[in-house]
Scaffold this active site. Sequence first.
Site, PDB file in Angstrom:
ATOM      1  N   SER A  11      -8.255  -7.842   2.318  1.00 11.42           N
ATOM      2  CA  SER A  11      -7.148  -6.943   2.046  1.00 11.42           C
ATOM      3  C   SER A  11      -6.522  -6.453   3.436  1.00 11.42           C
ATOM      4  CB  SER A  11      -7.445  -5.663   1.204  1.00 11.42           C
ATOM      5  OG  SER A  11      -6.500  -4.714   1.481  1.00 11.42           O
ATOM      6  N   HIS A  36      -4.614 -10.441   0.657  1.00  8.27           N
ATOM      7  CA  HIS A  36      -4.244  -9.584  -0.243  1.00  8.27           C
ATOM      8  C   HIS A  36      -3.529  -8.500   0.511  1.00  8.27           C
ATOM      9  CE1 HIS A  36      -5.074  -7.604  -3.986  1.00  8.27           C
ATOM     10  NE2 HIS A  36      -5.338  -6.074  -3.525  1.00  8.27           N
ATOM     11  N   ASP A  38      -1.607  -5.082  -0.152  1.00  7.71           N
ATOM     12  CA  ASP A  38      -1.619  -3.890  -1.007  1.00  7.71           C
ATOM     13  C   ASP A  38      -0.312  -3.011  -1.092  1.00  7.71           C
ATOM     14  OD1 ASP A  38      -4.100  -3.925  -2.688  1.00  7.71           O
ATOM     15  OD2 ASP A  38      -4.960  -3.646  -0.545  1.00  7.71           O
ATOM     16  N   MET A  40       2.102  -0.088  -2.024  1.00 12.12           N
ATOM     17  CA  MET A  40       1.825   1.327  -2.483  1.00 12.12           C
ATOM     18  C   MET A  40       3.096   2.117  -2.391  1.00 12.12           C
ATOM     19  SD  MET A  40      -2.027   2.521  -1.311  1.00 12.12           S
ATOM     20  CE  MET A  40      -3.135   1.184  -1.624  1.00 12.12           C
ATOM     21  N   HIS A  69      -0.489  -7.069  -4.430  1.00 15.31           N
ATOM     22  CA  HIS A  69      -0.922  -6.328  -5.353  1.00 15.31           C
ATOM     23  C   HIS A  69       0.240  -5.177  -5.209  1.00 15.31           C
ATOM     24  CE1 HIS A  69      -4.160  -3.304  -6.643  1.00 15.31           C
ATOM     25  NE2 HIS A  69      -3.347  -3.383  -7.526  1.00 15.31           N
ATOM     26  N   MET A  71       1.261  -1.811  -6.450  1.00 11.45           N
ATOM     27  CA  MET A  71       0.971  -0.333  -7.088  1.00 11.45           C
ATOM     28  C   MET A  71       2.105   0.605  -6.954  1.00 11.45           C
ATOM     29  SD  MET A  71      -2.926  -0.231  -5.383  1.00 11.45           S
ATOM     30  CE  MET A  71      -2.521  -1.604  -4.175  1.00 11.45           C
ATOM     31  N   MET A 140      -9.483  -3.501 -11.450  1.00 13.90           N
ATOM     32  CA  MET A 140      -9.753  -2.418 -10.326  1.00 13.90           C
ATOM     33  C   MET A 140     -11.131  -1.960 -10.615  1.00 13.90           C
ATOM     34  SD  MET A 140      -7.112  -2.287  -8.307  1.00 13.90           S
ATOM     35  CE  MET A 140      -7.944  -1.099  -7.359  1.00 13.90           C
ATOM     36  N   ASP A 178     -11.188  -5.519  -7.149  1.00 13.84           N
ATOM     37  CA  ASP A 178     -10.595  -5.267  -6.077  1.00 13.84           C
ATOM     38  C   ASP A 178     -11.146  -3.711  -6.058  1.00 13.84           C
ATOM     39  OD1 ASP A 178      -8.928  -4.089  -4.229  1.00 13.84           O
ATOM     40  OD2 ASP A 178      -6.904  -4.596  -5.147  1.00 13.84           O
TER      41      ASP A 178
HETATM   42  C1  DX5 Z   1      -7.183  -0.178  -3.587  1.00  7.66           C
HETATM   43  C2  DX5 Z   1      -6.564  -1.427  -2.994  1.00  7.66           C
HETATM   44  C3  DX5 Z   1      -7.544  -2.122  -2.551  1.00  7.66           C
HETATM   45  C4  DX5 Z   1      -8.183  -1.793  -1.044  1.00  7.66           C
HETATM   46  C5  DX5 Z   1      -9.696  -2.321  -1.255  1.00  7.66           C
HETATM   47  O1  DX5 Z   1      -6.077   0.721  -4.004  1.00  7.66           O
HETATM   48  O2  DX5 Z   1      -5.837  -2.044  -4.143  1.00  7.66           O
HETATM   49  O3  DX5 Z   1      -6.934  -3.753  -2.146  1.00  7.66           O
HETATM   50  O4  DX5 Z   1      -7.476  -2.252  -0.125  1.00  7.66           O
HETATM   51  O5  DX5 Z   1     -10.111  -1.801   0.029  1.00  7.66           O
HETATM   52  P1  DX5 Z   1     -11.832  -1.821   0.128  1.00  7.66           P
HETATM   53  O6  DX5 Z   1     -12.412  -3.103   0.020  1.00  7.66           O
HETATM   54  O7  DX5 Z   1     -12.084  -0.981   1.273  1.00  7.66           O
HETATM   55  O8  DX5 Z   1     -12.386  -0.805  -1.167  1.00  7.66           O
HETATM   56 ZN    ZN Z   2      -5.454  -4.325  -3.830  1.00  9.26          ZN
END
Ligand code: DX5
Ligand code: ZN
Length: 225
Positions: A11, A36, A38, A40, A69, A71, A140, A178
């Site tokens: 990620s 990956h 992320d 947000m 992903h 969010m 998750m 994840d």
């Molecule tokens: C959390 C993200 C994850 C995050 C994982 O909201 O969706 O993808 O980056 O990070 P680690 O591996 O550090 O938990």
């Molecule tokens: Zn993620």
Amino acid sequence: MTAGPVKLAPSLLAADFAALGDAVRAVEQAGAEWLHLDVMDGHFVPNLTFGPPIIAAVRPLSGCVFDAHLMVERPEDLVPDYVRAGVNALTIHAEVCPHLHRTLRWLREQGVRAGVALNPATSLSAIEEVIPELDLVLIMTVNPGFGGQAFIHGMLDKIRRCRNLLDRAGSGAEISVDGGIGPHNAAAVVRAGATVLVAGSAVFGSPGGVAAGIRALRTAVVAVQ
Ligand code: DX5
Ligand code: ZN
């Protein structure tokens, strides 16, 4: 039906944002299959990251599967921008998408793998009616919003139940996990049925660097395959 060998999906959230290009290249060079991303929005989760322009900027640097992903609230309004940015897999959260069926179908029509993410508190029943439309279920294993959180142990059983649900339906969808994934629990999540391992801190926070982080995860996974 199985989804084949386990894929590693580092990620980018845990990378140095001042050197994103280097991070993207390092992940592919170290042999990870997926990257990956992320996204947000500061609403669905209390944090902001990046969006389509940054994904489009790093897209030419890597041949990895770009696994976004989202969010974000109202994901159905935003997915076209991510498809245009060049992602290969797009995962939206069931909690914020009342028209999952329509959105998943649309994604597949665009040639993008269609995924649904479930928060720790969300039941697997949220995907039950759309299994035929799914290429990926993202379980998750932390509450989304931040990297570096501890794996919620109770989610192992959810991964197992998800595997059973997909197998019973004859689905070849990937199960991606994840949050809080590292060499210490990679074998356990794979045994439970995961086929994609997302890891931020375990890769980018590895004292030996990205390649060492990916190697450690691979070693843990290979031991159970
Ligand atoms: C959390 C993200 C994850 C995050 C994982 O909201 O969706 O993808 O980056 O990070 P680690 O591996 O550090 O938990
Ligand atoms: Zn993620």
